[in-house]
Design a protein around this motif. Structure first.
Motif, short mmCIF file in Angstrom:
data_model
loop_
_atom_site.label_atom_id
_atom_site.label_comp_id
_atom_site.label_asym_id
_atom_site.label_seq_id
_atom_site.Cartn_x
_atom_site.Cartn_y
_atom_site.Cartn_z
N TYR A 136 0.84 -1.26 0.19
CA TYR A 136 0.04 0.11 -0.03
C TYR A 136 0.86 1.28 0.08
O TYR A 136 0.21 2.23 0.17
CB TYR A 136 -0.95 -0.09 1.17
CG TYR A 136 -1.85 -1.01 1.12
CD1 TYR A 136 -3.16 -0.77 0.72
CD2 TYR A 136 -1.62 -2.26 1.58
CE1 TYR A 136 -4.30 -1.78 0.50
CE2 TYR A 136 -2.72 -3.27 1.44
CZ TYR A 136 -4.00 -3.07 0.79
OH TYR A 136 -4.95 -4.02 0.85
N ARG A 137 2.01 1.19 -0.60
CA ARG A 137 2.95 2.45 -0.57
C ARG A 137 2.50 3.34 -1.53
O ARG A 137 1.90 2.97 -2.48
CB ARG A 137 4.45 1.65 -0.50
CG ARG A 137 5.28 1.20 0.48
CD ARG A 137 6.33 0.51 0.16
NE ARG A 137 6.19 -0.41 -1.00
CZ ARG A 137 7.17 -0.92 -1.56
NH1 ARG A 137 8.48 -0.69 -1.38
NH2 ARG A 137 7.01 -1.87 -2.45
N MET A 138 2.79 4.61 -1.32
CA MET A 138 2.40 5.63 -2.02
C MET A 138 2.83 5.14 -3.63
O MET A 138 2.12 5.65 -4.54
CB MET A 138 3.31 7.08 -1.56
CG MET A 138 2.25 8.17 -2.06
SD MET A 138 0.64 8.40 -1.29
CE MET A 138 1.52 8.95 0.34
N LYS A 139 3.88 4.97 -3.99
CA LYS A 139 4.53 4.62 -5.21
C LYS A 139 3.54 3.61 -6.17
O LYS A 139 3.37 3.58 -7.21
CB LYS A 139 6.03 4.28 -5.35
CG LYS A 139 7.04 5.46 -5.04
CD LYS A 139 8.26 5.08 -5.52
CE LYS A 139 9.39 6.16 -4.90
NZ LYS A 139 9.01 7.49 -5.64
N LEU A 140 3.13 2.66 -5.16
CA LEU A 140 2.13 1.52 -5.88
C LEU A 140 1.12 2.16 -6.18
O LEU A 140 0.02 1.90 -7.25
CB LEU A 140 2.09 0.56 -5.02
CG LEU A 140 3.70 -0.33 -4.77
CD1 LEU A 140 3.47 -1.35 -3.93
CD2 LEU A 140 4.23 -0.91 -6.14
N LEU A 141 0.46 3.15 -5.15
CA LEU A 141 -1.09 3.73 -5.53
C LEU A 141 -0.84 4.69 -6.59
O LEU A 141 -1.97 4.79 -7.45
CB LEU A 141 -1.23 4.48 -4.08
CG LEU A 141 -1.50 3.60 -2.92
CD1 LEU A 141 -1.79 4.77 -1.80
CD2 LEU A 141 -2.35 2.65 -2.94
N SER A 142 0.36 5.50 -6.76
CA SER A 142 0.39 6.18 -8.07
C SER A 142 0.57 5.44 -9.32
O SER A 142 -0.11 5.65 -10.49
CB SER A 142 1.72 6.96 -7.79
OG SER A 142 1.99 7.69 -9.19
N ALA A 143 1.25 4.16 -9.13
CA ALA A 143 1.32 3.31 -10.18
C ALA A 143 -0.28 2.80 -10.64
O ALA A 143 -0.41 2.40 -11.90
CB ALA A 143 2.21 2.06 -9.92
N ASP A 144 -1.34 2.69 -9.61
CA ASP A 144 -2.42 2.17 -10.00
C ASP A 144 -3.34 3.27 -10.82
O ASP A 144 -4.01 2.82 -11.77
CB ASP A 144 -3.39 1.75 -8.58
CG ASP A 144 -2.66 0.65 -7.88
OD1 ASP A 144 -1.92 -0.23 -8.46
OD2 ASP A 144 -3.15 0.62 -6.63
N LEU A 145 -2.84 4.52 -10.31
CA LEU A 145 -3.70 5.63 -11.30
C LEU A 145 -3.23 5.47 -12.56
O LEU A 145 -3.94 5.58 -13.65
CB LEU A 145 -3.52 6.86 -10.38
CG LEU A 145 -3.82 8.10 -11.24
CD1 LEU A 145 -5.42 8.03 -11.68
CD2 LEU A 145 -3.50 9.61 -10.59
N LEU A 146 -1.91 5.32 -12.96
CA LEU A 146 -1.08 5.18 -14.11
C LEU A 146 -1.70 4.10 -14.78
O LEU A 146 -2.30 4.21 -16.12
CB LEU A 146 0.20 5.01 -13.99
CG LEU A 146 1.09 4.65 -15.37
CD1 LEU A 146 0.72 5.86 -16.10
CD2 LEU A 146 2.60 4.44 -15.11
N ALA A 147 -2.09 2.88 -14.33
CA ALA A 147 -2.65 1.90 -14.96
C ALA A 147 -3.94 2.00 -15.37
O ALA A 147 -4.45 1.78 -16.39
CB ALA A 147 -2.48 0.51 -14.00
N VAL A 148 -4.79 2.49 -14.48
CA VAL A 148 -6.15 3.14 -14.94
C VAL A 148 -6.40 3.79 -16.00
O VAL A 148 -7.03 3.68 -17.04
CB VAL A 148 -6.96 3.57 -13.58
CG1 VAL A 148 -8.37 4.27 -13.92
CG2 VAL A 148 -7.16 2.68 -12.60
#
Length: 333
Positions: free
Chosen positions: A72-84
């Protein structure tokens, strides 16, 4: 709404779209302990003008919930937005809005690549950047003035729940022990949400969402980075927010060159309590950015320069001395 499953680094995310795909995209990111449905009343209004994208962040709604805290680290959350956005609007720029943790995590994308150059504007509601917050607390902790210390103390009192969320068993267990059933009543009586809908995944959203706090708060507040936004930013501040004090935003002009602040006499969950006002403000802001000309109301909301100067991203931010260690800009609203 049209559902779409998105894969992000092995995690399955559920995204939803409303409106005409040919229109300007607007992405809405929800907070804790919510899922995409917290934005639905706003999204339905915005879909008249834009192609609206919502998604359940990891751990919430119909999206997969990894169990490890590090997931749940911030970089992974940002990567989720990128994937969407790469799945639904590949290569296109978009406007972004976030509430609560949706806003907190979106600052990562607003202030760093690869999405920084694609985000056309950002509307932030009740979710400060943790790096900005770290700098804010450091400045006021080192400041000798009583007013600076009082602001830190006030925010610590408002943020009592963060310590609770770090407890290893109690916080997740509370949601499994009946808090999920009581949540609509809490929103109604504490947050002035008139008729909150029951959320079938509320228990899951609360249980796994506490990992957001555990994975990010400590490191960000102890070792904050310098994070600057290039896009125009609209700051919406609920003045009766029970969790995020208005004082946390008094230095935001140091990190955002084109900043607009709008206060609303409301509690924390404004996407549910004031959906029409929030939709109107997002529409007005996005429309102004698209046209290159802001409305009179937004020009009035622009954070104006005043007396002395401090560096901002290699440029100059003009601020007033406010007895806070750094000072703050004069916001006309």
């Amino acid at each position: 709404m049209t559902p779409t499953t998105v894969n992000s680094q092995g995690i399955s995310l559920q995204a939803y779209t409303l409106g005409d795909p040919k229109k300007t995209p607007v992405v809405l990111v929800h907070g804790y302990p919510d899922n995409h449905s917290v934005w639905q009343p706003v999204a339905q209004q915005l879909a008249k003008h834009y192609f609206v994208i919502l998604y359940d962040v990891r751990g919430a709604g119909a999206s997969q919930a990894p169990r490890a805290q590090a997931d749940y680290r911030m970089k992974l959350l940002s990567a989720d937005l990128l994937a969407v956005v790469d799945t639904l609007i590949p290569g296109r720029g978009f406007h972004l809005a976030g509430h609560d943790w949706g806003s907190i995590q979106s600052w990562e994308s607003v202030t760093s690549e690869p999405l920084k150059s694609r985000i056309l504007s950002y509307t932030t509601i009740s979710g400060p950047c943790l790096d900005h917050m770290g700098h804010w607390m450091r400045e006021r902790t080192l400041n000798l003035s009583a007013s600076a210390k009082a602001k830190v103390f006030k925010q610590v009192l408002s943020s009592w729940y963060i310590g609770f969320f770090h407890l290893p068993v109690l916080a997740p267990s509370a949601w499994q022990g009946g808090l999920d059933k009581l949540w609509p009543q809490y929103l109604k009586h504490r947050e002035n949400v008139a008729e909150p809908d029951a959320n079938p995944t509320q228990g899951k959203d609360g249980k796994f969402g506490v990992q957001l706090y555990r994975a990010n708060f400590r490191n960000k507040l102890i070792n904050p980075e310098k994070r600057y936004a290039n896009c125009p930013v609209q700051l919406i501040v609920p003045t009766r927010d029970n969790y995020v004090g208005t004082q946390l935003f008094e230095d935001l002009h140091l990190w955002v060159e084109e900043l607009y602040r709008r206060d609303i006499n409301a509690n924390h969950w404004v996407p549910l309590s004031h959906p029409e006002r929030i939709a109107d403000w997002i529409h007005e802001f996005v429309s102004g950015v698209e046209k290159g000309t802001m409305s009179g109301a937004l020009q009035h909301a622009r954070v104006r320069p005043a007396r002395s100067a401090l560096p901002l991203n290699g440029k100059t931010a003009v601020v007033t001395g406010a007895g806070s260690g750094i000072g703050r800009a004069t916001a006309l609203r």
